[in-house]
Design a protein around this motif. Sequence first.
Motif, PDB file in Angstrom:
ATOM      1  N   ASP A 155       0.437  -1.247   0.196  1.00 33.88           N
ATOM      2  CA  ASP A 155       0.479  -0.344   0.642  1.00 33.88           C
ATOM      3  C   ASP A 155       0.987   1.601  -0.059  1.00 33.88           C
ATOM      4  N   GLY A 156       1.998   1.224   0.443  1.00 30.79           N
ATOM      5  CA  GLY A 156       3.050   2.133   0.521  1.00 30.79           C
ATOM      6  C   GLY A 156       2.586   3.384   1.167  1.00 30.79           C
ATOM      7  N   LEU A 157       2.141   2.549   2.657  1.00 31.18           N
ATOM      8  CA  LEU A 157       2.484   4.113   3.316  1.00 31.18           C
ATOM      9  C   LEU A 157       3.783   3.924   4.201  1.00 31.18           C
ATOM     10  N   THR A 162       1.436   3.941   8.566  1.00 30.81           N
ATOM     11  CA  THR A 162       0.496   2.036   9.298  1.00 30.81           C
ATOM     12  C   THR A 162       0.602   2.006  10.690  1.00 30.81           C
ATOM     13  N   ALA A 163       1.535   3.150  11.499  1.00 33.02           N
ATOM     14  CA  ALA A 163       0.992   3.557  12.870  1.00 33.02           C
ATOM     15  C   ALA A 163      -0.389   3.185  13.113  1.00 33.02           C
ATOM     16  N   ARG A 164      -0.799   4.700  12.311  1.00 36.67           N
ATOM     17  CA  ARG A 164      -2.155   5.064  12.433  1.00 36.67           C
ATOM     18  C   ARG A 164      -3.195   3.978  12.103  1.00 36.67           C
ATOM     19  N   LEU A 165      -3.092   3.433  10.910  1.00 39.98           N
ATOM     20  CA  LEU A 165      -4.011   2.134  10.765  1.00 39.98           C
ATOM     21  C   LEU A 165      -3.440   1.312  11.511  1.00 39.98           C
ATOM     22  N   LEU A 166      -2.793   0.729  12.567  1.00 41.22           N
ATOM     23  CA  LEU A 166      -3.051  -0.483  12.850  1.00 41.22           C
ATOM     24  C   LEU A 166      -3.145  -0.193  14.102  1.00 41.22           C
ATOM     25  N   THR A 172       6.964  -0.243  16.360  1.00 41.39           N
ATOM     26  CA  THR A 172       6.325  -1.322  16.544  1.00 41.39           C
ATOM     27  C   THR A 172       6.591  -1.691  15.404  1.00 41.39           C
ATOM     28  N   VAL A 173       6.038  -0.879  14.607  1.00 39.24           N
ATOM     29  CA  VAL A 173       5.669  -0.378  12.868  1.00 39.24           C
ATOM     30  C   VAL A 173       7.609  -0.795  12.689  1.00 39.24           C
TER      31      VAL A 173
END
Length: 203
Positions: A155-157, A162-166, A172-173
């Motif tokens: 997804d190219g995040l 990625t941290a916000r999404l998950l 941790t990411v």
Amino acid sequence: MRLSRPVGGGPSGGDEDDAALLRAVARGDAEALAVLYDRHAGWLHARLARRCPDEETVREVLQDTFVTVWRSAAGHRGRGEAGGWLWVIAVRRLVDAQRAGARAERASAAPPEPAAPAPSAEDRVLAGLEYGEVGAALDRISPELAEVLRATVVDGLTTRETARLLGIPEGTVKTRALRARRELRAALAAGRAGGPHPLGGTA
């Protein structure tokens, strides 16, 4: 279905409000979709424009993003921030649009030279993570590691996105991304002998 022009420069509204809007969209509420569009279209448009210089493509991708939201709002299920979920959809639609545009250009171009350009490294990675042996290997690694790799590579995040999404810390990411690459290499090694790794480098 009424959709307004992009407005605003960043995500606004509470996550609970967004989740309620998505539940309403899942029930077929077009007005809820319009409110969600008015709230998020501005920053999505700005971020897409930074990745794609073609304004027409950006507008089409933005519209397609919210058509996808209309069709799949029930799939959100309150997991993570709505903004992150919308961005994942938008990125995937942009990748689809850019690939379709590249195919159209190749089809309309003059007969190719004897040696056709090789796919870019990014295209090979994206294809490998979705199909073939790399995709199969990805399914064999830990789910929490696989979702980080899909978010950052497919997804190219960014790490922050990625941290916000998950819903996990940025550190941790990064840690999971490193572990994911190691596990993926191990899974590939178990499935075949030799050959360069498609993600390149070392863990």
